[in-house]
Every structure is written in C-alpha cells, then in structure tokens.
Scaffold this motif. Structure first.
Motif, PDB file in Angstrom:
ATOM      1  N   LYS A   1      29.044  39.917  37.102  1.00 46.26           N
ATOM      2  CA  LYS A   1      27.470  40.269  36.665  1.00 46.26           C
ATOM      3  C   LYS A   1      27.447  41.798  36.435  1.00 46.26           C
ATOM      4  N   ASN A   2      28.047  42.546  37.146  1.00 49.57           N
ATOM      5  CA  ASN A   2      28.010  43.907  37.319  1.00 49.57           C
ATOM      6  C   ASN A   2      29.056  44.685  36.341  1.00 49.57           C
ATOM      7  N   LYS A   3      29.835  44.186  35.836  1.00 46.52           N
ATOM      8  CA  LYS A   3      30.937  44.541  34.745  1.00 46.52           C
ATOM      9  C   LYS A   3      31.806  45.363  35.496  1.00 46.52           C
ATOM     10  N   THR A   4      32.236  45.276  37.090  1.00 45.60           N
ATOM     11  CA  THR A   4      32.836  46.018  37.686  1.00 45.60           C
ATOM     12  C   THR A   4      34.301  45.176  38.240  1.00 45.60           C
ATOM     13  N   ILE A   5      35.153  45.783  39.003  1.00 46.14           N
ATOM     14  CA  ILE A   5      36.243  45.220  39.370  1.00 46.14           C
ATOM     15  C   ILE A   5      36.609  45.977  40.878  1.00 46.14           C
ATOM     16  N   LYS A   6      37.271  45.025  41.737  1.00 48.87           N
ATOM     17  CA  LYS A   6      37.742  45.499  43.003  1.00 48.87           C
ATOM     18  C   LYS A   6      39.358  45.730  42.687  1.00 48.87           C
ATOM     19  N   VAL A   7      39.671  47.016  42.870  1.00 56.83           N
ATOM     20  CA  VAL A   7      41.024  47.375  42.720  1.00 56.83           C
ATOM     21  C   VAL A   7      41.408  47.745  44.125  1.00 56.83           C
ATOM     22  N   ARG A   8      42.714  46.766  44.303  1.00 57.82           N
ATOM     23  CA  ARG A   8      43.444  46.906  45.601  1.00 57.82           C
ATOM     24  C   ARG A   8      44.837  47.473  45.630  1.00 57.82           C
ATOM     25  N   ASN A   9      44.973  48.557  46.186  1.00 59.79           N
ATOM     26  CA  ASN A   9      46.453  49.215  46.312  1.00 59.79           C
ATOM     27  C   ASN A   9      47.251  48.545  47.187  1.00 59.79           C
TER      28      ASN A   9
ATOM     29  N   TYR B   1      38.455  38.513  30.238  1.00 59.66           N
ATOM     30  CA  TYR B   1      38.090  39.434  29.293  1.00 59.66           C
ATOM     31  C   TYR B   1      38.862  40.647  29.944  1.00 59.66           C
ATOM     32  N   VAL B   2      38.770  41.215  31.091  1.00 59.89           N
ATOM     33  CA  VAL B   2      39.632  42.185  32.086  1.00 59.89           C
ATOM     34  C   VAL B   2      40.982  42.181  31.570  1.00 59.89           C
ATOM     35  N   SER B   3      41.798  41.161  31.520  1.00 55.21           N
ATOM     36  CA  SER B   3      42.999  40.995  31.259  1.00 55.21           C
ATOM     37  C   SER B   3      43.312  41.279  29.907  1.00 55.21           C
ATOM     38  N   GLU B   4      42.399  41.222  28.823  1.00 50.81           N
ATOM     39  CA  GLU B   4      42.639  41.420  27.518  1.00 50.81           C
ATOM     40  C   GLU B   4      42.380  42.830  27.264  1.00 50.81           C
ATOM     41  N   CYS B   5      41.508  43.491  27.915  1.00 51.44           N
ATOM     42  CA  CYS B   5      41.178  44.879  27.785  1.00 51.44           C
ATOM     43  C   CYS B   5      42.236  45.564  28.263  1.00 51.44           C
ATOM     44  N   LEU B   6      43.348  45.421  29.475  1.00 55.10           N
ATOM     45  CA  LEU B   6      44.114  46.120  30.060  1.00 55.10           C
ATOM     46  C   LEU B   6      45.504  45.535  29.093  1.00 55.10           C
ATOM     47  N   ARG B   7      45.554  44.390  28.631  1.00 52.73           N
ATOM     48  CA  ARG B   7      46.658  44.329  27.719  1.00 52.73           C
ATOM     49  C   ARG B   7      46.407  45.058  26.496  1.00 52.73           C
ATOM     50  N   ASP B   8      45.305  45.161  25.912  1.00 52.87           N
ATOM     51  CA  ASP B   8      45.074  46.270  24.886  1.00 52.87           C
ATOM     52  C   ASP B   8      45.657  47.456  24.936  1.00 52.87           C
ATOM     53  N   LEU B   9      45.797  47.841  26.294  1.00 51.72           N
ATOM     54  CA  LEU B   9      46.391  49.225  26.640  1.00 51.72           C
ATOM     55  C   LEU B   9      47.870  49.267  26.795  1.00 51.72           C
TER      56      LEU B   9
ATOM     57  N   VAL C   1      35.120  49.625  41.240  1.00 54.25           N
ATOM     58  CA  VAL C   1      34.855  50.461  40.040  1.00 54.25           C
ATOM     59  C   VAL C   1      34.244  49.755  38.905  1.00 54.25           C
ATOM     60  N   MET C   2      33.579  50.473  38.014  1.00 48.84           N
ATOM     61  CA  MET C   2      33.187  50.205  36.610  1.00 48.84           C
ATOM     62  C   MET C   2      34.353  49.770  35.905  1.00 48.84           C
ATOM     63  N   LEU C   3      34.190  48.611  35.202  1.00 44.26           N
ATOM     64  CA  LEU C   3      35.508  48.134  34.252  1.00 44.26           C
ATOM     65  C   LEU C   3      35.532  49.378  33.323  1.00 44.26           C
TER      66      LEU C   3
ATOM     67  N   LEU D   1      43.674  42.983  41.122  1.00 47.41           N
ATOM     68  CA  LEU D   1      42.097  43.121  40.693  1.00 47.41           C
ATOM     69  C   LEU D   1      41.476  41.972  41.180  1.00 47.41           C
ATOM     70  N   VAL D   2      40.689  42.164  42.302  1.00 45.68           N
ATOM     71  CA  VAL D   2      40.142  40.983  42.680  1.00 45.68           C
ATOM     72  C   VAL D   2      38.534  40.888  41.918  1.00 45.68           C
ATOM     73  N   ILE D   3      38.270  40.128  41.423  1.00 49.46           N
ATOM     74  CA  ILE D   3      37.014  39.762  40.580  1.00 49.46           C
ATOM     75  C   ILE D   3      36.139  38.623  41.237  1.00 49.46           C
ATOM     76  N   ASP D   4      35.117  38.706  41.639  1.00 50.27           N
ATOM     77  CA  ASP D   4      33.842  37.847  42.070  1.00 50.27           C
ATOM     78  C   ASP D   4      32.741  37.695  41.155  1.00 50.27           C
TER      79      ASP D   4
END
Length: 110
Positions: free
Chosen positions: A76-84, A31-39, A93-95, A68-71
């Motif tokens: 559950k919380n609709k967040t993602i861990k963004v690692r630079n 789902y996260v990948s689809e949201c990003l690809r839409d952009l 951060v919230m997705l 983006l690390v996702i557990d």
C-alpha cells in the motif's frame, strides 16, 4: 567431462531474497524484484506461504545478506522491510529511496 573440469563452479549468490507474507502482496513483490533486477541485482522470491512466527528461522536458513520482507502495508505504502542477516536489524524504507541508494552505490563502483 568432470575429469576435464568442463563444469564451471556454480555459486548460488543472491543479492536479495524477497519474502511476500501472503498472496495479496505478491504482485508488489514481483514489481520490487523487477526494479532490483533492472539494476543488475540477483533476486530470488520465496514462493511458499509460511508461518510468520517462523520468519527468523527462514531468514537464517537463506544464505543471503539482505532479505526484503513485504506485507500488505508495504504494498500500500510502496515500502519494503530490509533485514540484514548479519546483525538481524530490520528497517522500513521507501522503495524509491532504496532503489535510488542502490543506483548511487552502483555508480560509485564503476
């Protein structure tokens, strides 16, 4: 064909590399990948299970600035861990906020 330079130089440029930590959060990762690809982002998903203790090794091998690390908590919380990968900082951060920020960045570049 090579002599005539008929092959373009393909560069493996990925904007975001998504790492779901287990199969339970894979649907959310998709789902996260689809949201990003839409952009218009180029997104890759890590499909193999791996030892979480070796996450830094994996992220260092991936040639991408943002991973983006996702557990399960993220799913559950609709967040993602963004690692630079440049400064090794990671933030949760919230997705929806992340997507909104990317949309605003995109609007400023056009």
């Amino acid at each position: 064909m090579e002599e005539n330079d008929a092959f373009p130089d393909f560069k493996e440029e990925v904007d975001f590399y998504i790492i779901p930590v287990d199969n339970e959060c894979f649907d959310y990762a998709l789902y996260v990948s689809e949201c990003l690809r839409d952009l218009g982002a180029i997104v890759e998903i890590h499909y193999k299970e791996y030892d979480l203790k070796r996450l830094d090794d994996l992220l260092d091998r991936v040639n991408v600035t943002y991973s983006l690390v996702i557990d399960e908590d993220d799913a559950k919380n609709k967040t993602i861990k963004v690692r630079n990968s440049l400064n090794k900082r990671q933030s949760v951060v919230m997705l929806k906020d992340f997507i909104k920020d990317l949309q605003e960045l995109d609007e400023h570049h056009h």
